[in-house]
Design a protein around this motif. Structure first.
Motif, PDB file in Angstrom:
ATOM      1  N   GLU A 155       0.851  -1.189   0.000  1.00  0.00           N
ATOM      2  CA  GLU A 155       0.000   0.000   0.000  1.00  0.00           C
ATOM      3  C   GLU A 155       0.885   1.237   0.000  1.00  0.00           C
ATOM      4  O   GLU A 155       1.774   1.385   0.837  1.00  0.00           O
ATOM      5  CB  GLU A 155      -0.943   0.024   1.197  1.00  0.00           C
ATOM      6  CG  GLU A 155      -1.956   1.157   1.083  1.00  0.00           C
ATOM      7  CD  GLU A 155      -3.202   0.953   1.919  1.00  0.00           C
ATOM      8  OE1 GLU A 155      -4.057   1.857   1.908  1.00  0.00           O
ATOM      9  OE2 GLU A 155      -3.314  -0.089   2.577  1.00  0.00           O
ATOM     10  N   ILE A 156       0.636   2.089  -0.961  1.00  0.00           N
ATOM     11  CA  ILE A 156       1.455   3.281  -1.176  1.00  0.00           C
ATOM     12  C   ILE A 156       0.599   4.517  -0.919  1.00  0.00           C
ATOM     13  O   ILE A 156      -0.570   4.564  -1.294  1.00  0.00           O
ATOM     14  CB  ILE A 156       2.011   3.303  -2.615  1.00  0.00           C
ATOM     15  CG1 ILE A 156       2.914   2.092  -2.831  1.00  0.00           C
ATOM     16  CG2 ILE A 156       2.777   4.593  -2.894  1.00  0.00           C
ATOM     17  CD1 ILE A 156       3.321   1.874  -4.278  1.00  0.00           C
TER      18      ILE A 156
ATOM     19  N   LYS B  40      -3.481   8.012 -12.131  1.00  0.00           N
ATOM     20  CA  LYS B  40      -4.274   7.331 -13.169  1.00  0.00           C
ATOM     21  C   LYS B  40      -3.514   7.305 -14.489  1.00  0.00           C
ATOM     22  O   LYS B  40      -3.507   6.296 -15.206  1.00  0.00           O
ATOM     23  CB  LYS B  40      -5.619   8.040 -13.345  1.00  0.00           C
ATOM     24  CG  LYS B  40      -6.583   7.840 -12.196  1.00  0.00           C
ATOM     25  CD  LYS B  40      -7.845   8.678 -12.384  1.00  0.00           C
ATOM     26  CE  LYS B  40      -8.734   8.619 -11.164  1.00  0.00           C
ATOM     27  NZ  LYS B  40      -9.904   9.542 -11.273  1.00  0.00           N
ATOM     28  N   ASN B  41      -2.867   8.428 -14.823  1.00  0.00           N
ATOM     29  CA  ASN B  41      -2.087   8.483 -16.063  1.00  0.00           C
ATOM     30  C   ASN B  41      -0.890   7.535 -16.039  1.00  0.00           C
ATOM     31  O   ASN B  41      -0.414   7.091 -17.086  1.00  0.00           O
ATOM     32  CB  ASN B  41      -1.605   9.913 -16.328  1.00  0.00           C
ATOM     33  CG  ASN B  41      -2.735  10.842 -16.737  1.00  0.00           C
ATOM     34  OD1 ASN B  41      -3.759  10.383 -17.245  1.00  0.00           O
ATOM     35  ND2 ASN B  41      -2.579  12.126 -16.495  1.00  0.00           N
ATOM     36  N   LEU B  42      -0.407   7.230 -14.830  1.00  0.00           N
ATOM     37  CA  LEU B  42       0.682   6.258 -14.689  1.00  0.00           C
ATOM     38  C   LEU B  42       0.174   4.821 -14.729  1.00  0.00           C
ATOM     39  O   LEU B  42       0.972   3.877 -14.733  1.00  0.00           O
ATOM     40  CB  LEU B  42       1.438   6.503 -13.384  1.00  0.00           C
ATOM     41  CG  LEU B  42       2.360   7.731 -13.346  1.00  0.00           C
ATOM     42  CD1 LEU B  42       2.867   7.972 -11.931  1.00  0.00           C
ATOM     43  CD2 LEU B  42       3.532   7.572 -14.300  1.00  0.00           C
ATOM     44  N   GLY B  43      -1.155   4.666 -14.741  1.00  0.00           N
ATOM     45  CA  GLY B  43      -1.735   3.329 -14.873  1.00  0.00           C
ATOM     46  C   GLY B  43      -2.227   2.703 -13.589  1.00  0.00           C
ATOM     47  O   GLY B  43      -2.615   1.532 -13.578  1.00  0.00           O
ATOM     48  N   TYR B  44      -2.279   3.477 -12.489  1.00  0.00           N
ATOM     49  CA  TYR B  44      -2.708   2.910 -11.210  1.00  0.00           C
ATOM     50  C   TYR B  44      -4.199   3.138 -11.010  1.00  0.00           C
ATOM     51  O   TYR B  44      -4.744   4.187 -11.377  1.00  0.00           O
ATOM     52  CB  TYR B  44      -1.878   3.492 -10.070  1.00  0.00           C
ATOM     53  CG  TYR B  44      -0.407   3.209 -10.263  1.00  0.00           C
ATOM     54  CD1 TYR B  44       0.066   1.901 -10.261  1.00  0.00           C
ATOM     55  CD2 TYR B  44       0.506   4.227 -10.508  1.00  0.00           C
ATOM     56  CE1 TYR B  44       1.402   1.627 -10.479  1.00  0.00           C
ATOM     57  CE2 TYR B  44       1.845   3.967 -10.716  1.00  0.00           C
ATOM     58  CZ  TYR B  44       2.291   2.661 -10.716  1.00  0.00           C
ATOM     59  OH  TYR B  44       3.611   2.385 -10.946  1.00  0.00           O
ATOM     60  N   GLU B  45      -4.855   2.139 -10.404  1.00  0.00           N
ATOM     61  CA  GLU B  45      -6.310   2.164 -10.270  1.00  0.00           C
ATOM     62  C   GLU B  45      -6.719   1.981  -8.808  1.00  0.00           C
ATOM     63  O   GLU B  45      -5.876   1.808  -7.934  1.00  0.00           O
ATOM     64  CB  GLU B  45      -6.922   1.046 -11.127  1.00  0.00           C
ATOM     65  CG  GLU B  45      -6.591   1.166 -12.620  1.00  0.00           C
ATOM     66  CD  GLU B  45      -7.097  -0.024 -13.410  1.00  0.00           C
ATOM     67  OE1 GLU B  45      -7.305  -1.094 -12.792  1.00  0.00           O
ATOM     68  OE2 GLU B  45      -7.263   0.115 -14.642  1.00  0.00           O
TER      69      GLU B  45
ATOM     70  N   GLU C 128       7.687  -1.863  -7.842  1.00  0.00           N
ATOM     71  CA  GLU C 128       8.213  -0.940  -8.857  1.00  0.00           C
ATOM     72  C   GLU C 128       7.482   0.393  -8.864  1.00  0.00           C
ATOM     73  O   GLU C 128       8.007   1.407  -9.329  1.00  0.00           O
ATOM     74  CB  GLU C 128       8.138  -1.588 -10.254  1.00  0.00           C
ATOM     75  CG  GLU C 128       6.749  -1.670 -10.874  1.00  0.00           C
ATOM     76  CD  GLU C 128       5.866  -2.759 -10.276  1.00  0.00           C
ATOM     77  OE1 GLU C 128       4.650  -2.732 -10.532  1.00  0.00           O
ATOM     78  OE2 GLU C 128       6.402  -3.644  -9.548  1.00  0.00           O
ATOM     79  N   ALA C 129       6.256   0.421  -8.307  1.00  0.00           N
ATOM     80  CA  ALA C 129       5.483   1.664  -8.264  1.00  0.00           C
ATOM     81  C   ALA C 129       6.163   2.715  -7.388  1.00  0.00           C
ATOM     82  O   ALA C 129       6.012   3.914  -7.628  1.00  0.00           O
ATOM     83  CB  ALA C 129       4.067   1.399  -7.759  1.00  0.00           C
ATOM     84  N   LEU C 130       6.903   2.273  -6.364  1.00  0.00           N
ATOM     85  CA  LEU C 130       7.625   3.233  -5.533  1.00  0.00           C
ATOM     86  C   LEU C 130       8.645   3.998  -6.371  1.00  0.00           C
ATOM     87  O   LEU C 130       8.819   5.207  -6.206  1.00  0.00           O
ATOM     88  CB  LEU C 130       8.323   2.518  -4.374  1.00  0.00           C
ATOM     89  CG  LEU C 130       7.420   1.889  -3.311  1.00  0.00           C
ATOM     90  CD1 LEU C 130       8.259   1.135  -2.293  1.00  0.00           C
ATOM     91  CD2 LEU C 130       6.567   2.957  -2.626  1.00  0.00           C
ATOM     92  N   CYS C 131       9.323   3.297  -7.261  1.00  0.00           N
ATOM     93  CA  CYS C 131      10.303   3.941  -8.136  1.00  0.00           C
ATOM     94  C   CYS C 131       9.606   4.885  -9.107  1.00  0.00           C
ATOM     95  O   CYS C 131       9.997   6.056  -9.251  1.00  0.00           O
ATOM     96  CB  CYS C 131      11.096   2.896  -8.913  1.00  0.00           C
ATOM     97  SG  CYS C 131      11.750   1.539  -7.931  1.00  0.00           S
TER      98      CYS C 131
END
Length: 388
Positions: A5-6, A23-28, A44-47
């Protein structure tokens, strides 16, 4: 760990902008709350979030959340969390805290208890009685709100507004994250002229250039989590490669910054050069009254003085009247003005098409948006501002 969880923290008023970026980065499945946007994703989302988020303050990983009305509850439930999944034996883990509307109101006591609980958990894992804390940095935060404790680790280090290009600032420089938000909210496109006629040290033009060429704001800086064993070097390499592959370094821009103060213009040029836009942004000494453009369509985005930090009230009211007279000559342009002065519309001479409440530091401000005619459709193949 498949999913973590970020939390992307944000200045009040910018949460929806941060959510749009995610959202533009692809996260939902984003959860938008006051001061933060949270979601679940892979490591990898942290990076990617540290490198790409323009309007967030920090990126944190949430370790746990629970009710805590007593110090015993805080200690035991903190100790039960999987700290060993994140912290190596040599980790440096200072604890900060805050408490709002909670029975545990002593922040210093809460910090000490959390620190003790983490140490006890680490003792169990590593079978040692003392930790040197001479390794990678893991800043832990305990945040209490309505008796609910949220335990997080900061992955960013220096705030995300520190892009690395600001050589120095003017007397009251606009924070980079807020400047980026002003540009994103204007829906400016890189094939359209953008002018900041009160540009100061150049933060708005530089942030616009980064957006226009789709350059990740964190491309040229480091983050403390780059030194964490739990995040692989491959994840960081892939994330940084993505920023280079996505950038349009050669895309021409039409961005101008003007000001009457040659001193701040010198700073703006230095900052722009440091950011890599020496030939892409044109800075010019010019009185506001001389502002003009040969372009039919364009956007003015500015953060004029508003009395809280700069200028006398007489000077400011005169400036706002002059802005109304000068800007409206560009009758097919759109104007976006950030100010804390509540009587702005009356002095400007026109009611805004839209007004949005934001915060510049601890100062409540309004973003007055004056929409011009709809611009012609963009040319095929030209990336929209902020596209990844």
């Amino acid at each position: 760990m498949d999913k973590i969880e970020i939390i992307a923290t944000a200045t009040f008023g910018l949460e929806a902008v941060v959510a749009d970026e995610l959202k533009n980065l692809g996260y939902e499945n984003l959860k938008v709350e006051n001061g933060r946007v949270s979601f679940a994703a892979g490591m990898e989302a942290l990076c990617r979030c540290n490198l790409w988020l323009r309007t967030a303050d920090r990126v944190r990983v949430k370790i746990g959340e629970f009710k805590a009305e007593t110090f015993d509850e805080l200690f035991e439930q903190t100790k039960a969390l999987p700290w060993h999944d994140w912290l190596p034996a040599d980790a440096e883990f200072p604890v900060t805290g805050k408490s709002v509307k909670s029975k545990l109101f002593s922040v210093s006591d809460c910090q000490a208890i959390v620190k003790k609980a983490v140490v006890e958990k680490m003792k169990q894992k590593y079978q040692v009685s003392w930790f040197e804390e001479n390794g990678p940095l893991y800043p832990i935060e305990v945040a209490l709100l309505n008796d609910t404790a949220t335990l997080t680790i900061d992955t960013s280090g220096s705030g995300l507004h520190k892009r690395g290009y600001r050589v120095t600032g003017s007397y009251a420089p606009l924070k980079e994250t807020l400047a980026a938000a002003l540009v994103l909210l204007s829906r400016w496109r890189p094939d359209t002229e953008l002018i900041d006629p009160l540009c100061g040290s150049g933060t708005i033009p530089i942030e616009a250039a980064l957006i226009g060429q789709n350059i990740a704001p964190g491309m040229n800086r480091e983050f403390i989590s780059e030194h964490w064993p739990v995040i692989t070097r491959k994840d960081w390499r892939n994330a940084r490669k993505e920023t280079h592959d996505a950038a349009h370094f050669d895309l021409p821009l039409h961005i101008r910054g003007t000001d009457i103060d040659e001193h701040v213009l010198k700073i703006a040029r230095e900052n722009s050069t440091e950011a890599g836009f020496e030939d892409q942004i044109h800075f010019q000494r010019m009185p506001l009254a001389e502002l003009s453009s040969a372009k039919k369509y364009g956007k003015i985005i500015c953060n004029p003085p508003y009395g809280e930090r700069l200028g006398s009230m007489e000077e400011i009211t005169a400036l706002y009247r002059e802005m109304g007279q000068v800007f409206t000559k560009l009758d097919t342009w759109s104007f976006y003005i950030l100010t804390a002065y509540e009587g702005f519309e009356k002095l400007f001479g026109k009611r805004a098409s839209k007004k949005r409440k934001l915060y510049n530091g601890d100062i409540k401000v309004d973003y007055y948006q004056y929409f011009g005619p709809r611009l012609p459709r963009k040319k095929e193949g030209l990336p929209a501002a902020g596209d990844l």
